[in-house]
Design an enzyme around this catalytic site. Structure first.
Site, PDB file in Angstrom:
ATOM      1  N   HIS A  24      -1.914   3.851  -8.283  1.00  0.00           N
ATOM      2  CA  HIS A  24      -2.234   3.043  -9.464  1.00  0.00           C
ATOM      3  C   HIS A  24      -1.944   3.824 -10.719  1.00  0.00           C
ATOM      4  CE1 HIS A  24      -5.887   5.224  -8.239  1.00  0.00           C
ATOM      5  NE2 HIS A  24      -6.205   5.286  -9.524  1.00  0.00           N
TER       6      HIS A  24
ATOM      7  N   HIS B 278       0.821  -1.208   0.000  1.00  0.00           N
ATOM      8  CA  HIS B 278       0.000   0.000   0.000  1.00  0.00           C
ATOM      9  C   HIS B 278       0.858   1.263   0.000  1.00  0.00           C
ATOM     10  CE1 HIS B 278      -3.637   2.405   0.645  1.00  0.00           C
ATOM     11  NE2 HIS B 278      -2.837   3.184   1.354  1.00  0.00           N
TER      12      HIS B 278
HETATM   13  P1  AMP Z   1      -8.556   7.285  -9.991  1.00  0.00           P
HETATM   14  O1  AMP Z   1      -9.696   8.207 -10.313  1.00  0.00           O
HETATM   15  O2  AMP Z   1      -7.297   7.615 -10.739  1.00  0.00           O
HETATM   16  O3  AMP Z   1      -8.340   7.146  -8.507  1.00  0.00           O
HETATM   17  O4  AMP Z   1      -8.960   5.879 -10.576  1.00  0.00           O
HETATM   18  C1  AMP Z   1      -9.691   4.931  -9.868  1.00  0.00           C
HETATM   19  C2  AMP Z   1     -10.183   3.955 -10.894  1.00  0.00           C
HETATM   20  O5  AMP Z   1     -10.597   2.787 -10.219  1.00  0.00           O
HETATM   21  C3  AMP Z   1     -11.385   4.452 -11.702  1.00  0.00           C
HETATM   22  O6  AMP Z   1     -11.032   4.482 -13.085  1.00  0.00           O
HETATM   23  C4  AMP Z   1     -12.466   3.437 -11.390  1.00  0.00           C
HETATM   24  O7  AMP Z   1     -13.272   3.138 -12.504  1.00  0.00           O
HETATM   25  C5  AMP Z   1     -11.662   2.236 -10.938  1.00  0.00           C
HETATM   26  N1  AMP Z   1     -12.334   1.328 -10.051  1.00  0.00           N
HETATM   27  C6  AMP Z   1     -13.065   1.633  -8.934  1.00  0.00           C
HETATM   28  N2  AMP Z   1     -13.508   0.501  -8.346  1.00  0.00           N
HETATM   29  C7  AMP Z   1     -13.054  -0.537  -9.098  1.00  0.00           C
HETATM   30  C8  AMP Z   1     -13.178  -1.959  -9.013  1.00  0.00           C
HETATM   31  N3  AMP Z   1     -13.866  -2.564  -8.023  1.00  0.00           N
HETATM   32  N4  AMP Z   1     -12.594  -2.714  -9.974  1.00  0.00           N
HETATM   33  C9  AMP Z   1     -11.916  -2.142 -10.973  1.00  0.00           C
HETATM   34  N5  AMP Z   1     -11.748  -0.809 -11.107  1.00  0.00           N
HETATM   35  C10 AMP Z   1     -12.309  -0.017 -10.185  1.00  0.00           C
HETATM   36 ZN    ZN Z   2      -4.163  -0.181  -0.504  1.00  0.00          ZN
END
Ligand code: AMP
Ligand code: ZN
Length: 112
Positions: free
Chosen positions: A98, A45
């Site tokens: 990420h 993390h």
């Molecule tokens: P960010 O806005 O850069 O923090 O990106 C977070 C990303 O996580 C977004 O594009 C969401 O669509 C994606 N996301 C949220 N929950 C999930 C999930 N359970 N599985 C896959 N992607 C997810």
């Molecule tokens: Zn985490």
């Protein structure tokens, strides 16, 4: 820890896995913004790019070592975009570092 991506890495929440090794996990974004939209995360993390330091930057290196393999696996032979959103102004919604890999079409030139 109450972290969505830690739970995904642990297998407590399902995901569409596309790649995994000792340090890196990659899965399809649930709300894809392009024909290919993969999220690549460190298995440890780290909240955000703003907290990368000399102790944890090896995980970032491992992510970028994995990205060509992930891209090839996803058929991204004509290029792709890597995005990291950091913090409030970057619109980061999940507070586990990420990198978005977007591709499968010609992406818009505008970067915001
Ligand atoms: P960010 O806005 O850069 O923090 O990106 C977070 C990303 O996580 C977004 O594009 C969401 O669509 C994606 N996301 C949220 N929950 C999930 C999930 N359970 N599985 C896959 N992607 C997810
Ligand atoms: Zn985490």
């Amino acid at each position: 820890m109450d972290c969505l991506f830690c739970k995904i890495i642990a297998g407590d929440i399902p995901s569409a896995k596309v790649y995994e090794d000792e340090n890196v996990y990659a899965f399809k974004d649930i709300n894809p913004q392009a024909p290919v939209h993969v999220l690549v995360v460190p298995k440890t993390h780290i909240c955000c790019a703003d907290k990368i330091d000399a102790q944890n930057s090896v995980y970032v290196a491992k992510i970028f070592e994995a990205i060509p393999e992930i891209a090839a696996q996803m058929g991204l032979t004509n290029g792709y975009r890597i995005i990291n959103n950091c913090g409030e102004d970057g619109c980061q919604t999940v507070k586990h570092l990420h990198f978005h890999i977007l591709g499968g079409k010609k992406l818009p030139e505008n970067m915001g």
